[in-house]
Structure formats: C-alpha cells, structure tokens
Motif scaffolding. Structure first.
Motif, short mmCIF file in Angstrom:
data_model
loop_
_atom_site.label_atom_id
_atom_site.label_comp_id
_atom_site.label_asym_id
_atom_site.label_seq_id
_atom_site.Cartn_x
_atom_site.Cartn_y
_atom_site.Cartn_z
N GLU A 187 -9.38 1.64 18.19
CA GLU A 187 -7.94 1.48 18.10
C GLU A 187 -7.39 2.64 17.27
OE1 GLU A 187 -8.14 -2.90 16.78
OE2 GLU A 187 -6.32 -2.77 17.96
N HIS A 194 -4.14 4.90 15.67
CA HIS A 194 -2.71 4.97 15.36
C HIS A 194 -2.04 5.97 16.28
CE1 HIS A 194 -2.93 3.44 10.98
NE2 HIS A 194 -2.54 2.50 11.79
N GLN A 225 -8.04 -2.81 6.66
CA GLN A 225 -6.62 -2.51 6.81
C GLN A 225 -5.99 -2.06 5.50
OE1 GLN A 225 -7.03 -6.35 8.79
NE2 GLN A 225 -5.09 -5.89 9.75
N ASP A 284 -2.25 -2.18 6.80
CA ASP A 284 -1.93 -2.09 8.22
C ASP A 284 -1.86 -3.49 8.80
OD1 ASP A 284 -3.87 0.90 8.77
OD2 ASP A 284 -1.72 0.64 8.54
N LEU A 285 -0.70 -3.87 9.27
CA LEU A 285 -0.55 -5.17 9.94
C LEU A 285 -1.30 -5.15 11.27
CD1 LEU A 285 3.26 -5.58 9.25
CD2 LEU A 285 1.41 -6.84 8.13
N ASN A 286 -1.22 -4.05 11.98
CA ASN A 286 -1.90 -3.84 13.26
C ASN A 286 -1.80 -2.35 13.53
OD1 ASN A 286 0.75 -3.35 14.58
ND2 ASN A 286 1.02 -5.55 14.26
N PRO A 287 -2.42 -1.85 14.62
CA PRO A 287 -2.35 -0.40 14.85
C PRO A 287 -0.93 0.14 15.01
CG PRO A 287 -4.10 -1.35 16.15
CD PRO A 287 -3.34 -2.49 15.54
N SER A 309 1.87 -0.98 13.20
CA SER A 309 2.78 -1.14 12.05
C SER A 309 1.99 -1.39 10.78
CB SER A 309 3.75 -2.29 12.30
OG SER A 309 3.06 -3.51 12.41
N ARG A 352 2.69 3.11 20.26
CA ARG A 352 1.76 2.00 20.47
C ARG A 352 2.49 0.73 20.85
NH1 ARG A 352 -1.10 5.24 21.33
NH2 ARG A 352 -2.93 5.98 20.29
#
Lengths: 501, 202
Positions: free
Chosen positions: A286, A288, A441, A471-474, A476, A501
């Motif tokens: 994954e 960014h 994260q 990192d909340l997810n890739p 954000s 993304r």
C-alpha cells in the motif's frame, strides 16, 4: 551494438502448461538520485522453461546521454528527451537495482489469459524501435507501461495526468487481474540476513576493518566455516561492485580463492531442481499518493490561525511500506499558505515554499557505507535576517546512525546562501534529528537546525521541531507538532489527505 | 542585486571547489584492465595505440572511448563513462550520474568488475548465432562468477541454471554443474579465465 536477433516473444512463451503471468516490477526509490527518487517500474515476462535470470524484461527508459545537470532538469520537466522500450534480461535489472543501487524490488503478478499474453507480445513488438517523448512526471516509464497494459487488460485504464510508478502498481492491484506479490530485498538487506547466521567475530571484522585487507587474508578465509565464507564472499562482491577503483592485487587473489574454495565444498541438497521463488511473498503493498493536501490548525503567540499545505510531489519517511524503511524526504513545489486574522479581515499569507528539498539519510550497512546529504531551495518566514520571507539555497552532508530497530539519528553540516531581498548572507549551519519509524501507522521525530551568518557571526537562527504522526489509512493521517522558529513558538495539528488514493 | 547573486554563486561554488580539490588530490587518471577473447588486440585511445590485450594501464578519468582492433576481427569500441561519487553535494548540482549504470552488462564490451573491462571481438565471417552464444555465455560467466561459485556448492541455483542454459542452447552441448565446477577450478576463480573455460565448453 549487439545484432537484434532475439527470438520473437511469442516463441519464448514456452510450451503447454507454461506460466501465463507477467510481473509488474517496482524498483524502490533510490535516495542517491533525485531522478530516481520516485522509483522505477518495468515488466517481467515469466517463462517456466527458463531460469528467472533469463526472463525477458520490458523496460521504458529515456536517452539522456550528454545532458548536463541543468539540461537534465530542464528537459525532464519541460520535455526534450526521447525514450524507448528496451528488452533486457532479468539478471541485468537485478544487478542494476538490487546490487548496484541497493534498492528493494517489488513484484506484482498480473495474471493473463493466453490470448492476452499474445496480445501483449504484439503490443510490445509494435512499440519496439519507436521513440517517444519523455518527461519526469507525465510521459515517463509509468505512463508508457500503463498505456501498454491498458491495451491488454480491461481493468486497467489508460493513464492521465501525472503518472507514478507506484500508481501503476496500484492500478494493477485494482484491475481484478492481480495475483501474488513478492519482495526482492536490496542487496544490503540480504547481506544483513546472512550475517545473522554468521559468527559474531567474522561480522565484527567485516564491519570494522578495511574490506580490501580482509578479502586478501586467505589464511583467515581458509579457516572459516562454510556459512561464514558465504557471508564473506557476498560481502566482498557487494563491496567490489560499489568500489570505483579496481581491487588490489591481493584482494583480487583473495576473492578468486574464495570462489574456488566455496565451489569445492559440497553442501546443500545436490540434485535439487526445485526452482527458487522469485521473491519473498508479501501482502499487497500500500503506497501513499505522491501529492498531499493538509489543513493545519495553529496556535502561537500571535493567536490562532488556519493554514493549508499543498505538496504536489512528495515522498517522505512516513510511508508505512512493509519492510521498507525509506528515510529519504523529497519535496517539490510545495507551499504552505495561512489564513490569519488581520484587524478586521482574514488575509492569506505565504508561510513557506519549497522549490526543491531533499534529504537522503541512510545509516551504514554491512555492505555499503552510505553518505547522508541534503539540498534545498526554499522560502520560509523568520530567519537569521529577521522577520519576513527568507529565500535560501542550502546543501550539506553528514552521517546517519541506526538506533535499535526503528530509530535513526542524523547530523548534517550545511552551507548556503540566505536572502530577504534587501539583505543577503552566506550561511553556515548544522542540523540534527532523531526519527522513529516503526513499521506501523505511527511516526515521530525531532529536528534541530542552527544557522549562522558567515559574514556576521552574531546573526544566527535556531529552528526546533518535534512531531508525531498517525496514519488513519493510506489516504489520510493526523499530525501534531510543536516548533520553535527563533522566538516564535507554534503548536499545530493537521489532517492530511492524499488525493490520488 | 549583484552582491546577492555573488553570494548565492559563492554558496554553490564553494562546495564544488572543495570537491574539485578532492579530485585534484586523487588524480585525474585511473588504472583499468582491458581483456578480450583475442590476445594481442591493439587498443587505441583517440587514435593513438596505448597497448594490446590483456592490458593494465592508466587512462584519464572522464568520458573515454577506446577502440580495439585485431587482424581477422571486426573493430569494437569500448566507451568508459565517468562515474561521479554519489551525492555528497547532491546529484542535481554536480550533474553526475542520475540513476543507473546499465552499461555494465550490455553489448559486446562490458565491465565485469570495478575498472575491469572485457571486449568480445567478432571474427570476420563468424555467424551471428555463434558469436551471440559465445559472447552471452562468457559475459554471464564473468559477471556472475561469484553467484555461480556459491550455487555450485549448493548444487543448484538460478545463475547456475542460467549459465547451463546459455551453454547448452546448442543441442551438441551437454554440460552439467560438474563441468562448470571443473571450469571454475581450472580458472582458479579468476573471471577472465573462467569465461574462456566456459566458452571452451560450447
């Protein structure tokens, strides 16, 4: 030039039962070169009837021969270079990326039907020998490779706009035709794994002594265990490949001795014809996005204000890639604009701008000693020449050291020029920092920089910043930081988005 | 304005001057070795003969084109491109090598080890297929001699299998791992000799 007598691709696809897969390969970022800072992507055509080393590679590259640094930069941005597809063998790319560049290579399998593979061969043949315009961000290796794949795979759309190597990987993963993913670690990473199984005194000698002298010590080599000799040989190969001068006569003889003594041994499972894996199977990577948009809430002595950061091109140490620890930060055309209360209105103000900023921070490894360096052309507020926008061009070098498994400490000495438009000076400075980069994260760091005017030493400036990111997810993340820029202290919390993304 | 430009230029030029001083201290020449499948081939630098193969000598750093000639063989050119030390001051200023150096293993003239070059000369009238196989097998053997040596010990491996495939691509050949081991032993582990031993297996 070699005569182009390579067999047509369709004839090399093997017989019945041969693999129909291709691999989209991503060579990780190369921190020693801005041009390769976003990595590279190429195609591998699997063939069950040949060893991996002889698999065909389809690679798009530009011819930049003869271009000086400014010409390279100008043509790369605005155009002027021509590129073409070239056909190589996988061992050439492995040597180039894993051994010489010390880059990780990620492989994503693209499962094709027999008809799709034949169509792919035809598309490759149709572009062979043609020249195409090349630019860094739009018409690059990623663009042309994705264009090629889009003609064959329904789930892959033609590229548009800025196309990145990891963007192609992402498109393949979402196409519905993706298979397994593999990682081929960089050579120094492979060497570190081998070193874990070697005897500590052997590893210590490799780390501490001149490698040329170590390899020349054939008496010592002859007494080593098999696994230790393997480590020494692989270490010697890596050192030799990355040395600019030839080996000494003694080291040449020592390496030759190593080869023959290792080849005389018989170990392992002789007669084992099982094909080795193409790499270590890993979960789908994954990445960014390269562009980032941040909304920042700031508090300081001047009150509270909102700012917006736009970073159209970014690759930084905060990418949580599996097993990959990039500590290379790169910014290009990034800006921060604040909205601050002014008397009776809200006024935008430029807080900072980076035309280009890169820091390459790599600790020494068993195989290669990396230098750490930085270069930037930036504008920022409040510096050694007082308030207001400071334009600065800086460069510097230093060293980075690993702190356990997840930490890094670095130090740089810098030199540059700083100007406010009405005043200018040469600047001598230093920068130090600690980064915590676990494969999770969370990220954290602290950075301190001090700068003096070389013309008036009493003019100096300090910047200190500490930050924590999640990192909340890739797509954000949240970041909080405290910074002291001269006398101004600022707290900020930002929400980051990666629009691609 | 000129003062500001001057300061900026000085800021950029100062590290380059330091780097330049380092170059002066370390010298502008480099010792290289050039070998070929033909011993006694003449080596020309800018039209002036500097020696014959096998050659060990000094050439100036920077872009250098060498030409090899031998009676009965086609001429071959060896281009030595400058390789700058990476990035203490950043590639974008020193203008050095961006990215990779694929010329190590491409073509009939290639670098198989630091400052060591092999040039495969093609005999006049030699068939394409024969020349390609000879060059391909020798080059692979010389460049990957270390990987092959480690895989011989294990009895298997990707590079060993690849070399065997390159040798046995003609049906008349039937070399095996033991033949590769014998070739490596006979060469005493030196790449040029190993390459010739491999070609002798063709």
């Amino acid at each position: 030039m070699m005569p182009c007598l390579a067999a047509p691709l369709s004839a090399q696809s093997g017989g019945e039962g041969s693999s129909q897969s291709v691999y989209v390969a991503y060579a990780g970022p190369y921190s020693a070169s801005p041009a390769s800072a976003f990595g590279h992507v190429f195609l591998i055509l699997a063939n069950d009837s040949t060893p991996h080393a002889l698999w065909d590679v389809i690679n798009f590259a530009a011819d930049t021969e003869g271009a000086g640094p400014l010409g390279f930069f100008a043509h790369g941005i605005a155009g002027g270079f021509l590129g073409r597809f070239e056909r190589l063998q996988l061992h050439e790319k492995v040597r180039e990326y894993e051994q010489l560049d010390d880059r990780d290579v990620w492989l994503t399998e693209l499962i094709l039907t027999t008809e799709q593979r034949e169509q792919l061969y035809q598309e490759i043949e149709s572009v062979s020998g043609h020249l195409y315009p090349y630019t860094f961000f739009v018409h690059n290796c990623a663009y042309y490779l994705q264009l090629l794949l889009a003609k064959v795979v329904d789930g892959i759309d033609p590229p548009s706009g800025v196309t990145s190597p990891t963007g192609v990987i992402d498109v393949v993963l979402r196409s519905g035709s993706a298979g397994a993913n593999y990682l081929r670690p960089a050579a120094t990473q492979q060497l570190e794994v081998v070193a874990r199984n070697a005897n500590a005194p052997v590893v210590a000698r490799l780390r501490s002594e001149n490698w040329d002298d170590v390899i020349a010590d054939t008496t010592w080599i002859a007494d080593l265990s098999t696994s230790d000799r393997h480590l020494v040989q692989q270490f010697a190969v890596l050192q030799a490949q990355n040395s600019r001068e030839g080996l000494s006569k003694e080291a040449t003889s020592g390496l030759a001795f190593l080869r023959t003594i290792n080849a005389r041994e018989e170990s392992g499972s002789r007669g084992n014809t099982e094909r080795p894996a193409i790499g270590v199977e890993v979960p789908p990577p994954e990445f960014h996005g390269y562009s980032r948009l941040s909304i920042v809430y700031n508090t300081g002595e001047e009150g509270d204000w909102i700012s917006m950061k736009v970073r159209p091109a970014l690759h930084d140490e905060m990418d949580p890639w599996t097993s990959h620890r990039p500590i290379n930060t790169l910014e290009f055309l990034s800006a921060e604009i604040s909205l601050r209360a002014r008397a009776d209105h809200i006024a935008p103000r430029l807080e900072s701008f980076a035309l280009f900023s890169q820091r390459s921070l790599r600790p020494p490894t068993l195989g290669i000693s990396h230098r750490s360096w930085m270069i930037e052309a930036v504008a920022s507020r409040n510096g050694m020449l007082g308030d207001g926008i400071h334009l600065a061009v800086r460069t510097g070098g230093g060293a980075t050291y690993a702190l356990g498994e997840v930490g890094y400490a670095y130090g740089l000495l810098t030199t540059g020029a700083v100007s406010t438009g009405s005043e200018a000076t040469l600047a001598l400075g230093s920068e130090a920092g600690i980064l915590l980069l676990p494969m999770s994260q969370w990220r954290a760091g602290i950075r301190w920089a001090r700068e003096h005017s070389a013309l008036r030493w009493s003019h100096n400036h300090n910047r200190l910043q500490g930050w924590l990111r999640y990192d909340l997810n890739p797509a954000s993340g949240i970041r909080t930081s405290i910074s002291a820029n001269g006398a101004e202290i600022r707290h900020s919390v930002s929400i980051d988005w990666y629009p691609s993304r | 304005m000129r003062r500001y430009i001057g300061i900026a230029v000085l800021a950029v030029a100062l590290p380059l001057t330091v780097a330049g001083c380092a170059t002066i201290i370390s010298g502008t020449s480099q010792t290289i070795s050039i070998s070929s499948n033909v011993d006694g081939a003449a080596i020309y630098l800018d039209g002036v003969q500097i020696g014959t193969t096998p050659f060990i000598g000094s050439v100036r750093k920077g872009k250098t084109n060498l030409r090899l000639e031998a009676p009965g063989y086609r001429d071959e050119t060896l281009a030595l491109s400058r390789q700058l030390e990476p990035v203490f001051w950043g590639n974008i200023i020193t203008g050095g090598t961006f990215g990779s150096i694929t010329d190590f293993v491409s073509g009939a003239a290639y670098q198989y080890a630091p400052a060591s070059y092999q040039v495969e000369l093609r005999a006049v009238g030699q068939a394409d297929a024969e020349f390609l196989q000879q060059n391909g097998a020798r080059k692979f053997a010389m460049v990957y001699i270390d990987q092959i040596a480690l895989e011989i010990e294990a009895g298997h491996g990707d590079h060993l299998t690849a070399l065997l495939q390159l040798i046995n691509s003609s049906e008349k050949n039937a070399a095996d791992a033991e033949a590769i081991r014998a070739a490596l032993e006979k060469s005493r582990g030196f790449p040029v000799a190993f390459g010739q031993q491999i070609v002798d297996l063709l």
